[in-house]
Scaffold this active site. Structure first.
Site, PDB file in Angstrom:
ATOM      1  N   LYS A 152       8.613 -69.006  50.337  1.00 12.22           N
ATOM      2  CA  LYS A 152       7.476 -68.775  51.229  1.00 12.22           C
ATOM      3  C   LYS A 152       7.752 -69.362  52.624  1.00 12.22           C
ATOM      4  O   LYS A 152       7.448 -68.728  53.640  1.00 12.22           O
ATOM      5  CB  LYS A 152       6.225 -69.418  50.603  1.00 12.22           C
ATOM      6  CG  LYS A 152       4.945 -68.980  51.210  1.00 12.22           C
ATOM      7  CD  LYS A 152       3.765 -69.355  50.330  1.00 12.22           C
ATOM      8  CE  LYS A 152       2.480 -69.058  51.067  1.00 12.22           C
ATOM      9  NZ  LYS A 152       1.306 -69.230  50.240  1.00 12.22           N
ATOM     10  N   LYS A 176       6.550 -79.286  45.874  1.00 12.07           N
ATOM     11  CA  LYS A 176       5.204 -79.208  45.298  1.00 12.07           C
ATOM     12  C   LYS A 176       4.969 -80.484  44.506  1.00 12.07           C
ATOM     13  O   LYS A 176       5.928 -81.125  44.060  1.00 12.07           O
ATOM     14  CB  LYS A 176       5.108 -77.998  44.353  1.00 12.07           C
ATOM     15  CG  LYS A 176       3.717 -77.485  44.139  1.00 12.07           C
ATOM     16  CD  LYS A 176       3.303 -76.480  45.188  1.00 12.07           C
ATOM     17  CE  LYS A 176       1.869 -76.021  44.995  1.00 12.07           C
ATOM     18  NZ  LYS A 176       1.483 -74.996  45.965  1.00 12.07           N
ATOM     19  N   SER A 217      -7.846 -73.459  56.104  1.00 11.54           N
ATOM     20  CA  SER A 217      -6.681 -72.570  56.235  1.00 11.54           C
ATOM     21  C   SER A 217      -7.017 -71.120  55.902  1.00 11.54           C
ATOM     22  O   SER A 217      -6.197 -70.225  56.091  1.00 11.54           O
ATOM     23  CB  SER A 217      -5.555 -73.044  55.303  1.00 11.54           C
ATOM     24  OG  SER A 217      -5.993 -72.909  53.963  1.00 11.54           O
ATOM     25  N   GLY A 244     -12.476 -60.240  44.816  1.00 12.90           N
ATOM     26  CA  GLY A 244     -12.714 -61.624  45.224  1.00 12.90           C
ATOM     27  C   GLY A 244     -13.210 -61.719  46.650  1.00 12.90           C
ATOM     28  O   GLY A 244     -12.501 -61.353  47.592  1.00 12.90           O
ATOM     29  N   GLY A 295     -11.194 -63.526  50.956  1.00 12.93           N
ATOM     30  CA  GLY A 295     -11.624 -62.140  50.722  1.00 12.93           C
ATOM     31  C   GLY A 295     -12.834 -61.748  51.562  1.00 12.93           C
ATOM     32  O   GLY A 295     -12.898 -60.625  52.086  1.00 12.93           O
ATOM     33  N   SER A 299      -4.279 -61.549  49.325  1.00 13.56           N
ATOM     34  CA  SER A 299      -3.911 -62.965  49.484  1.00 13.56           C
ATOM     35  C   SER A 299      -3.620 -63.690  48.180  1.00 13.56           C
ATOM     36  O   SER A 299      -3.030 -64.773  48.214  1.00 13.56           O
ATOM     37  CB  SER A 299      -5.048 -63.717  50.192  1.00 13.56           C
ATOM     38  OG  SER A 299      -6.113 -63.946  49.280  1.00 13.56           O
TER      39      SER A 299
HETATM   40  P1  NAD Z   1     -11.856 -68.881  46.635  1.00 19.19           P
HETATM   41  O1  NAD Z   1     -11.927 -69.726  45.417  1.00 19.19           O
HETATM   42  O2  NAD Z   1     -12.655 -69.257  47.833  1.00 19.19           O
HETATM   43  O3  NAD Z   1     -12.258 -67.358  46.285  1.00 19.19           O
HETATM   44  C1  NAD Z   1     -11.916 -66.713  45.110  1.00 19.19           C
HETATM   45  C2  NAD Z   1     -13.034 -65.719  44.821  1.00 19.19           C
HETATM   46  O4  NAD Z   1     -12.650 -64.923  43.705  1.00 19.19           O
HETATM   47  C3  NAD Z   1     -14.360 -66.391  44.451  1.00 19.19           C
HETATM   48  O5  NAD Z   1     -15.411 -65.834  45.217  1.00 19.19           O
HETATM   49  C4  NAD Z   1     -14.508 -66.082  42.969  1.00 19.19           C
HETATM   50  O6  NAD Z   1     -15.870 -65.974  42.561  1.00 19.19           O
HETATM   51  C5  NAD Z   1     -13.765 -64.761  42.862  1.00 19.19           C
HETATM   52  N1  NAD Z   1     -13.328 -64.413  41.516  1.00 19.19           N
HETATM   53  C6  NAD Z   1     -12.878 -65.235  40.545  1.00 19.19           C
HETATM   54  N2  NAD Z   1     -12.595 -64.524  39.427  1.00 19.19           N
HETATM   55  C7  NAD Z   1     -12.840 -63.228  39.724  1.00 19.19           C
HETATM   56  C8  NAD Z   1     -12.732 -62.014  38.994  1.00 19.19           C
HETATM   57  N3  NAD Z   1     -12.315 -61.974  37.726  1.00 19.19           N
HETATM   58  N4  NAD Z   1     -13.055 -60.853  39.618  1.00 19.19           N
HETATM   59  C9  NAD Z   1     -13.504 -60.861  40.900  1.00 19.19           C
HETATM   60  N5  NAD Z   1     -13.635 -61.996  41.623  1.00 19.19           N
HETATM   61  C10 NAD Z   1     -13.313 -63.159  41.046  1.00 19.19           C
HETATM   62  O7  NAD Z   1     -10.308 -68.784  46.990  1.00 19.19           O
HETATM   63  P2  NAD Z   1      -9.651 -68.340  48.375  1.00 19.19           P
HETATM   64  O8  NAD Z   1      -9.309 -69.550  49.156  1.00 19.19           O
HETATM   65  O9  NAD Z   1     -10.446 -67.236  48.974  1.00 19.19           O
HETATM   66  O10 NAD Z   1      -8.264 -67.759  47.846  1.00 19.19           O
HETATM   67  C11 NAD Z   1      -8.174 -66.487  47.220  1.00 19.19           C
HETATM   68  C12 NAD Z   1      -6.759 -66.267  46.707  1.00 19.19           C
HETATM   69  O11 NAD Z   1      -5.846 -66.383  47.804  1.00 19.19           O
HETATM   70  C13 NAD Z   1      -6.289 -67.309  45.684  1.00 19.19           C
HETATM   71  O12 NAD Z   1      -5.402 -66.696  44.787  1.00 19.19           O
HETATM   72  C14 NAD Z   1      -5.544 -68.321  46.528  1.00 19.19           C
HETATM   73  O13 NAD Z   1      -4.569 -69.014  45.769  1.00 19.19           O
HETATM   74  C15 NAD Z   1      -4.894 -67.405  47.542  1.00 19.19           C
HETATM   75  N6  NAD Z   1      -4.541 -68.085  48.783  1.00 19.19           N
HETATM   76  C16 NAD Z   1      -5.495 -68.699  49.530  1.00 19.19           C
HETATM   77  C17 NAD Z   1      -5.132 -69.358  50.709  1.00 19.19           C
HETATM   78  C18 NAD Z   1      -6.166 -70.040  51.566  1.00 19.19           C
HETATM   79  O14 NAD Z   1      -5.820 -70.425  52.696  1.00 19.19           O
HETATM   80  N7  NAD Z   1      -7.405 -70.209  51.120  1.00 19.19           N
HETATM   81  C19 NAD Z   1      -3.790 -69.372  51.138  1.00 19.19           C
HETATM   82  C20 NAD Z   1      -2.816 -68.704  50.367  1.00 19.19           C
HETATM   83  C21 NAD Z   1      -3.218 -68.069  49.182  1.00 19.19           C
END
Ligand code: NAD
Length: 368
Positions: free
Chosen positions: A66, A78, A144, A178, A183, A262
């Site tokens: 990455k 990690k 982030s 999500g 999202g 994402s």
């Molecule tokens: P988050 O926890 O804020 O959001 C995840 C959303 O997915 C929640 O609203 C949850 O209710 C929903 N969800 C869970 N199970 C579900 C299902 N079965 N069907 C539909 N929706 C469902 O997390 P985030 O920060 O928005 O991150 C989302 C993804 O992106 C994760 O996989 C995370 O690892 C990845 N990611 C996030 C970041 C970041 O900066 N936040 C960076 C890199 C990768």
């Protein structure tokens, strides 16, 4: 199996044990060839130390790729803390963790991941400067998800460029899984651009909030169940929730032309990249699309600056186009192309670094 066989791909693995605070953690440094190792610290009630080790080895290797893909001057690392985030957290535990990080003397930088929050690292920061992604009030770059969502938008533009010959986002349909921190922001931007959306989230509040926004804009939005989202008749599937969602069962159902989102570790297995390709679905490798957050924390080297981060995040567009081109030219899957691209970048940079390290001053030039 011999322990050195288990960690053969890694430079260093540190077992951190502090009886006084109950800290049991493992820090894995996969590679420092591009710079100090960087990677979040996950807290999870692993059933065994072996399970924790397996996870930290896998995740730290992923960080090497990455970081290479995002072209930041960090290598892959990690950390995992074995424990239940809802019960086992104490300030002392995170201070002890900070001391172990400090003992690595700048070889490893860390911050939040699943099960840990910026508040936890306020305690670790009392022991080490090698913490990134802290809240803004503590001098960090804060949330982030803003650059991550921006990166997904650039990923979608690059994907549309390949699919339709134009990077415009409007006039297309997207199925978003999500509506969390990332999202939701992606969905808002797509609605603004005039796209039609299918969305699914197990949290109804998020759906209702987006519905209210879409209603005001007069935009096209349809909420579907968590099962139906895979069958949505959209142009692009945008996974922003869970890992492992691209598997035998879901790929069978997909009707989209591309997947770009994402969520981390979207492919359940490497072979699912091939399955998508066979179905004619263009897959945007997740670790390229979701690198916005990483770009932000790596940028803290220069002190936080949101505009600079968003400018750097734009590079996700060209990085993804390069991967698509390379995959097409070599007849390999996009995930293979992304991995090869990263390996080549690491090799090239290492060669350059070692070239300079061999340019030692001749002895006669050293003043005594
Ligand atoms: P988050 O926890 O804020 O959001 C995840 C959303 O997915 C929640 O609203 C949850 O209710 C929903 N969800 C869970 N199970 C579900 C299902 N079965 N069907 C539909 N929706 C469902 O997390 P985030 O920060 O928005 O991150 C989302 C993804 O992106 C994760 O996989 C995370 O690892 C990845 N990611 C996030 C970041 C970041 O900066 N936040 C960076 C890199 C990768």
């Amino acid at each position: 199996m011999d322990m050195f066989d288990t960690i053969r791909e890694h430079e260093q693995v540190v077992f951190c044990n502090d009886e006084a605070t109950g800290l049991k953690a493992i820090i894995a440094i996969h590679s420092t060839r591009l710079g100090p190792a960087l990677g979040g610290c996950r807290m999870f009630p692993y059933p065994s130390a072996d399970a924790a080790l397996e996870d930290v080895l896998r995740l730290s290797k992923g960080m090497t790729y990455k970081c290479a893909a995002a072209d930041v001057d960090f290598g892959g690392g990690k950390a995992v803390i074995i424990g239940d985030p809802s019960k086992d957290k104490t300030p002392e535990l995170f201070r002890a963790f900070g001391q172990f990080v400090e003992s690595l003397n700048g070889r490893f930088y860390t911050g939040t991941d699943m099960g840990t929050t910026p508040e936890d690292f306020v305690h670790a920061m009392k022991e080490t400067n090698c913490i990134v992604g802290a809240d803004e009030e503590y001098g960090g770059s804060g949330d982030s998800s803003v650059p991550t969502a921006q990166g997904v938008i650039y990923g979608l533009k690059a994907t549309n460029q390949v699919l339709y010959g134009t990077s415009d986002l409007g006039g297309r349909s997207y199925s978003i899984q999500g509506l969390g921190k990332v999202g939701f922001k992606v969905a808002e931007k797509l609605l603004e651009e005039g796209a039609d959306l299918y969305v699914a989230d197990i949290n109804e509040e998020a759906i209702n909030e987006l519905m209210a926004k879409a209603g005001k804009m007069g935009a096209g939005l349809k909420a579907v169940s968590s099962e139906e989202i895979y069958r949505a008749d959209a142009d692009v599937f945008v996974p922003c929730a869970l890992g492992g969602i691209l598997n035998d069962e879901s790929i069978e159902q997909l009707r989209v032309r591309a997947v770009a989102g994402s969520a981390n570790n979207q492919l359940l297995e490497f072979r699912h990249g091939g399955m998508l390709q066979q179905k004619g679905i263009l897959y945007a490798p997740d670790y390229i699309v979701n690198a916005g957050g990483l770009i932000q924390v790596a940028d803290e080297l220069y002190s936080p600056n949101k505009e600079r981060v968003l400018r750097k995040t734009k590079a996700i567009y060209s990085a993804l186009l390069n991967v698509y081109d390379y995959s097409a030219a070599e007849g390999i899957t996009t995930i293979e192309a992304a991995n090869q691209f990263c390996e080549q970048r690491i090799e090239a940079r290492t060669r350059r670094n070692s070239f300079f390290s061999h340019m030692k001053r001749p002895k006669w030039a050293v003043r005594t």
